[in-house]
Design an enzyme around this catalytic site. Structure first.
Site, PDB file in Angstrom:
ATOM      1  N   ASP A   1      44.356  35.015  38.054  1.00 52.73           N
ATOM      2  CA  ASP A   1      43.592  34.121  37.231  1.00 52.73           C
ATOM      3  C   ASP A   1      44.566  33.431  36.041  1.00 52.73           C
ATOM      4  OD1 ASP A   1      41.696  35.066  39.131  1.00 52.73           O
ATOM      5  OD2 ASP A   1      40.645  36.318  37.406  1.00 52.73           O
TER       6      ASP A   1
ATOM      7  N   SER B   1      47.341  42.514  39.322  1.00 55.24           N
ATOM      8  CA  SER B   1      45.912  42.715  39.269  1.00 55.24           C
ATOM      9  C   SER B   1      45.290  41.191  39.535  1.00 55.24           C
ATOM     10  CB  SER B   1      45.375  43.317  38.113  1.00 55.24           C
ATOM     11  OG  SER B   1      45.491  42.200  37.031  1.00 55.24           O
ATOM     12  N   LYS B   2      44.186  41.153  39.979  1.00 55.58           N
ATOM     13  CA  LYS B   2      43.444  39.831  39.992  1.00 55.58           C
ATOM     14  C   LYS B   2      43.489  39.213  38.748  1.00 55.58           C
ATOM     15  CE  LYS B   2      38.631  39.333  40.013  1.00 55.58           C
ATOM     16  NZ  LYS B   2      38.735  37.920  39.223  1.00 55.58           N
ATOM     17  N   ARG B   3      43.292  39.898  37.799  1.00 55.57           N
ATOM     18  CA  ARG B   3      43.309  39.050  36.366  1.00 55.57           C
ATOM     19  C   ARG B   3      44.774  38.373  36.294  1.00 55.57           C
ATOM     20  NH1 ARG B   3      40.886  43.542  34.778  1.00 55.57           N
ATOM     21  NH2 ARG B   3      42.667  44.738  34.445  1.00 55.57           N
TER      22      ARG B   3
END
Ligand code: GLU
Length: 510
Positions: free
Chosen positions: A270, A265-267
């Site tokens: 990050d 995921s994008k998380r």
């Protein structure tokens, strides 16, 4: 007559494009081009609540960057326009109504409060969010439970309603997925999905089937997360009487987190410090920007290559492929069933390989922009080409050109004299003073000549070349990095090389 291959990528424009989405595009594209078919992009924007400004333009910019241009789309036009579902709104209702008429769907008049009540009444620890399904539908306010007169009355009074698919009792549905082979579902596992919403908009389930049919799609490739929706779609194809035209399905494996389980995921990006979106995405509401592979310094050739290898190989150990080679070699049969773990270090390896492979002239416009962003304006294009040729093997990301190349265009911002001083003495000082004189007289300014003169002078002074090359490098570059030091001097030119040596000598002696 065999049908012309037509595939589609059908994104909902809700934000940045995840690398898994681009891989779906890529596999669609490769398959279509290999088969001499058409690659269509259809924008699935029927869920107005999830509409995000700029997301559609972002998708097309990403495809352009990757070199994966559609044959038909809202931007490219085509014989089946419009390609935006919100612009096709009127075409869906008739199919939903036809399904009701044929007994395969029904009107449901339940209000949001009644649905909430149902969920509370039927929830159990094993089933915390009960679905509107074969059992529950019998207890709700719909055209299956209400009398004909009541339904007619409600409709004539414009009571809000949705149309739901009526999943048959006790049936097993099977289909052959191009990647997974035979897949089967029992109808008791599938709820009665809404097909047409109260505002008259179709849901994804109805719109995807209607449009795949009307746009003559022959193969539908999408992420594995859509597999649970497949039985609903299969039933709709059947109930609408279109079974013979149903596309072949392939549900692509997920791209997994590098650590642990589950979809990347994008998380995760990050958290672990790497991009997950193809290009920079700025959320129009929060104004927060999420970095993309492009801006992180990836070449589109490398990005496409690494995506292809996430879940596919050609049966050999080969890892580097151009897009044209992928078109030639790709096969759905060789796509793995299991998810592919994303490895950022490996992604960077692909980029490094592609930077090494790319001719300097091809990299030139990109590097020029990167340097510009790093505060360096290049006016001498010939010099830039030489510099790229010299340092590209040392650059993993395009952004590395700033660190590896800046000193060719401007004097080093700082000079690591601390690395020279401890071993500095009068003999070395004398050597560099003589070197300045010798190089000043030099009529040849090629790397090999400079090296020869340097070594001869070192020998005369009874000094080891090895002890002199690091100081020279630091004088020219500022630190302990960069390509061959005589290559650097050759590119810098006589005047600049001598000026930098003089400058450092002055600093050391000060
Ligand atoms: N609109 C769906 C999505 O956002 C498309 C799924 C499909 O390809 O059927 O991914």
């Amino acid at each position: 007559m065999t049908k012309k291959v037509r595939v589609r990528f059908a994104p909902s424009p809700t934000g940045g494009l995840h690398l898994g989405g681009v891989r779906t595009v890529l596999f669609n594209y490769l398959f279509a081009k290999q088969q001499g078919g058409d690659f269509i992009v259809r924008i699935e924007d029927t869920d107005q609540g999830r509409f995000v400004e700029g997301a559609e333009a972002y998708i097309f910019n990403t495809l352009k960057w990757c070199g994966l241009e559609p044959d038909e789309s809202p931007v490219h036009g085509g014989p089946y326009a419009p390609y935006r579902q919100s612009e096709r709104k009127e075409s869906y209702r008739q199919y939903a109504e036809q399904l009701v008429k044929d007994g395969f769907a029904y009107y449901a008049f339940d209000t949001p409060a009644e649905l909430e009540e149902m969920r509370n009444a039927f929830k159990t620890p094993e089933n915390p969010s009960p679905q509107y399904n074969q059992v529950i539908r019998e207890k709700m306010r719909n055209s299956l439970t209400l009398g004909v007169d009541e339904v007619t009355r409600l409709l004539s009074e414009n009571t809000p309603f949705v149309i739901r698919v009526k999943m048959p009792l006790n049936e097993t549905i099977r289909f052959t997925d191009m990647i997974r082979g035979e897949v089967s579902f029992h109808t008791s596992q599938v709820d009665d999905k809404v097909l047409l919403k109260a505002d008259g908009m179709p849901t994804y389930h109805l719109a995807v089937v209607v449009d795949d049919y009307l746009m003559k799609i022959t193969h539908a490739f999408r992420g594995e997360e859509w597999l649970p929706s497949a039985p609903v779609h299969l039933f709709l194809w059947k109930y609408l009487g279109w079974e013979a035209d149903m596309p072949q399905w392939a549900h692509l494996p997920l791209i997994l987190k590098p650590d642990g389980n589950g979809k990347l995921s994008k998380r995760d990006g990050d958290r672990l410090g790497f991009p997950v979106f193809a290009m920079d995405w700025t959320d129009p509401k929060t104004k927060e920007t999420t970095i993309g592979f492009k801006e992180r310094g990836f070449l589109p050739e490398a990005f496409v290559n690494l995506l292809a290898m996430l879940g596919w190989n050609d049966g050999t150990d080969r890892e580097i492929f151009t897009l044209a080679e992928l078109v030639e070699k790709f096969s759905m049969e060789r796509v793995h069933k299991g998810g592919a773990k994303f490895d950022y270090e490996k992604a960077k390896w692909y980029n490094h390989e592609w930077i090494k492979l790319s001719p300097a002239a091809e990299l030139q416009p990109k590097v020029k922009t990167i340097l510009q962003e790093g505060g360096i304006t290049v006016t001498d294009e010939k010099l830039l080409e030489k510099v790229i040729g010299l340092v590209k093997d040392r650059c993993t990301l395009l952004t590395d050109f700033v660190q590896q190349g800046s000193f060719f265009f401007q004097s080093p911002v700082s000079i690591d004299t601390a690395a020279i001083k401890p071993k500095w003495d009068d003999k070395k000082n004398l050597f560099f003073t003589e070197l300045i004189r010798a190089w000043q007289l030099s009529t040849l300014w090629e790397s090999a000549d400079l090296e020869k003169e340097f070594k001869e002078l070192a020998a005369v002074n009874e000094l080891k070349t090895g002890d002199l090359m690091l100081p020279l490098r630091i004088m020219l570059v500022g630190g302990k990095f960069g390509p061959g030091v005589f290559d650097i001097a050759a590119v810098l030119g006589k005047e600049e090389t001598i000026a930098r040596i003089k400058h450092t000598l002055a600093v050391i002696q000060a």
